[in-house]
Design an enzyme around this catalytic site. Structure first.
Site, short mmCIF file in Angstrom:
data_model
loop_
_atom_site.label_atom_id
_atom_site.label_comp_id
_atom_site.label_asym_id
_atom_site.label_seq_id
_atom_site.Cartn_x
_atom_site.Cartn_y
_atom_site.Cartn_z
N GLN A 1 23.04 62.30 49.57
CA GLN A 1 24.16 62.92 48.83
C GLN A 1 23.68 63.99 47.85
OE1 GLN A 1 27.26 62.55 49.57
NE2 GLN A 1 27.27 60.68 50.79
N CYS B 1 30.85 53.54 54.42
CA CYS B 1 30.18 52.37 55.00
C CYS B 1 30.67 51.07 54.40
CB CYS B 1 28.68 52.46 54.80
SG CYS B 1 28.00 53.89 55.60
N1 PMP Z 1 22.55 57.09 52.27
C1 PMP Z 1 23.60 57.55 51.59
C2 PMP Z 1 23.48 57.78 50.12
C3 PMP Z 1 24.80 57.83 52.26
O1 PMP Z 1 25.85 58.30 51.59
C4 PMP Z 1 24.87 57.61 53.66
C5 PMP Z 1 26.15 57.88 54.43
N2 PMP Z 1 27.22 57.04 54.05
C6 PMP Z 1 23.74 57.12 54.34
C7 PMP Z 1 22.59 56.87 53.60
C8 PMP Z 1 23.75 56.86 55.81
O2 PMP Z 1 23.80 58.05 56.53
P1 PMP Z 1 24.23 58.09 58.08
O3 PMP Z 1 25.73 58.15 58.08
O4 PMP Z 1 23.61 59.36 58.60
O5 PMP Z 1 23.69 56.88 58.73
#
Ligand code: PMP
Length: 383
Positions: free
Chosen positions: A179, A323
């Site tokens: 981010q 997530c």
């Molecule tokens: N780290 C952070 C701080 C995130 O915001 C995200 C995405 N939600 C991820 C890791 C995971 O990334 P990806 O969607 O590419 O798996």
């Protein structure tokens, strides 16, 4: 509809979409194949590695392509823990990491590793001295995110890196940079980072592809075994279109960083001020946080309810990180920042992108006022 969920997934640049299409059509050969089409695909990956390395100020052989930052984080944390277990079985991280780091640490804990989870302060800031105090002789890894994906707090990585290395120069330092990249220049050398994760789909690139910087000299225990792709650290046929398009997004996002900040910071400040002026809402983001994240709570009101009301009014927002947004529990991040359960259940994350304008913010403000008013009436009626 106005889309305010850039921190979950940002719309790809037109150039990214075009690149994906072009490479899919023209360069479908397997980069491991020895024929001409294969070596051409391999050349495209090499070139992409160079572009990403230049944007991060590192060497091309230090860039690894994965299936996303979730995999990058898993590989960084578990790959380092498994590889260096003869040095020790202790890891230091924070309570506010993304689940891909946090759950990797919990998994290792269940397998016998010791993990110290450092709590942030009430604004989501991690105190470097608390990280350093947790580092021991047997600490193999410290993992701290650059920008928190829920509230947008920017961690003092320079100081953390310095103190970690002073406490134990053999301890590896991993930064989840997902981010942070759009708003802040990554300073991997100055932070003394050994490992750094990036997710192209947060910076207007494609999804299902990720980057991991692995400092030269650092080895990881591979989580995916098979072919010898990616220096033997990540087996599997490379996703050539996504890798090439990622390099494009990494370069474009880096080049546009100043412009991104110039547009975003005034919009973010305006929105923060507006939200702070609504008595029912409590701001959870710091004024010096990431330029694209504004997070607030409506204590006593579930975040999902407010998000749904806003969607009815044409505004697409998130309750927290994508997530975790399907979880019914209060936000782990807000709880560790000391918020009570009702505040931690009532979060809304608005994340901005470079397509937003003052006029969009004005529409969002009106919708926010309307939503809060409407829910206040319903809530009052239910009492
Ligand atoms: N780290 C952070 C701080 C995130 O915001 C995200 C995405 N939600 C991820 C890791 C995971 O990334 P990806 O969607 O590419 O798996």
């Amino acid at each position: 509809m106005l889309y305010w969920d850039y921190a979950a997934a940002a719309p790809p640049y037109e150039e990214v979409v075009q690149t994906m299409e072009q490479i899919m059509k023209q360069h479908y050969a397997n980069p491991s194949s020895l024929h001409r089409a294969g070596t051409e695909a391999d050349r495209l990956i090499k070139r992409s590695r160079e572009v990403c390395a230049a944007a991060l100020g590192v060497n091309p052989q230090e860039i690894l392509f994965t299936s996303g930052a979730t995999e990058s984080n898993n590989l960084a944390v578990k790959g380092a823990a498994l590889q260096y277990q003869s040095r020790g079985r202790h890891i230091v991280t924070t309570e506010i990491e993304h689940p891909s780091v946090y759950e990797s640490c919990l998994q290792l804990q269940n397998m016998g590793w010791e993990v110290t989870f450092v709590a942030p302060d009430s604004s989501g800031m991690v105190e470097p001295s608390r990280i350093a105090a947790a580092v021991r002789r047997d600490t193999v890894l410290v993992s701290v995110m650059h920008v928190n994906n829920e509230v947008g707090t920017v961690q003092p990585l320079l100081e953390i890196g310095r103190l970690v290395k002073a406490a134990n120069h053999r301890t590896l330092f991993h930064v989840d940079g997902v981010q942070g990249y759009s708003g802040f220049e990554p300073r991997l050398g100055e932070w003394q980072a050994d490992l750094y994760s990036l997710s192209p789909h947060k910076i207007r690139g494609p999804r299902g592809v990720g980057l991991l910087y692995v400092r030269e000299g650092v080895t990881l225990f591979p989580l995916l075994t098979g072919g010898s792709q990616e220096n033997g650290l990540r087996a599997g046929t490379e996703n050539v279109p996504a890798v090439v398009a990622s390099a494009k997004a990494v370069r474009m996002s880096g080049e546009r960083r100043e412009q991104f900040n110039n547009v975003m910071i005034p919009l973010r400040n305006r929105l923060l001020k507006f939200v702070a002026g609504i008595p029912e809402l409590k701001v959870n983001s710091r004024e010096d946080g990431a330029p694209h994240i504004v997070h607030f709570s409506y204590p006593g009101m579930k975040g999902e309810v407010l998000a749904r009301k806003l969607e009815e009014l044409g505004m697409v927002v998130s309750t927290r990180s994508a997530c975790s947004s399907r979880l019914a529990e209060p936000s782990r991040i807000l709880l560790s920042m000391g918020r009570d359960v009702s505040t931690a259940l009532g979060g809304i994350r608005i994340s901005l992108g470079d397509s937003h304008t003052e006029a969009d913010i004005a529409l969002l403000e009106q919708a926010l006022l309307k939503a809060v008013q409407a829910l206040k009436i319903v809530e009052g009626g239910m009492r």
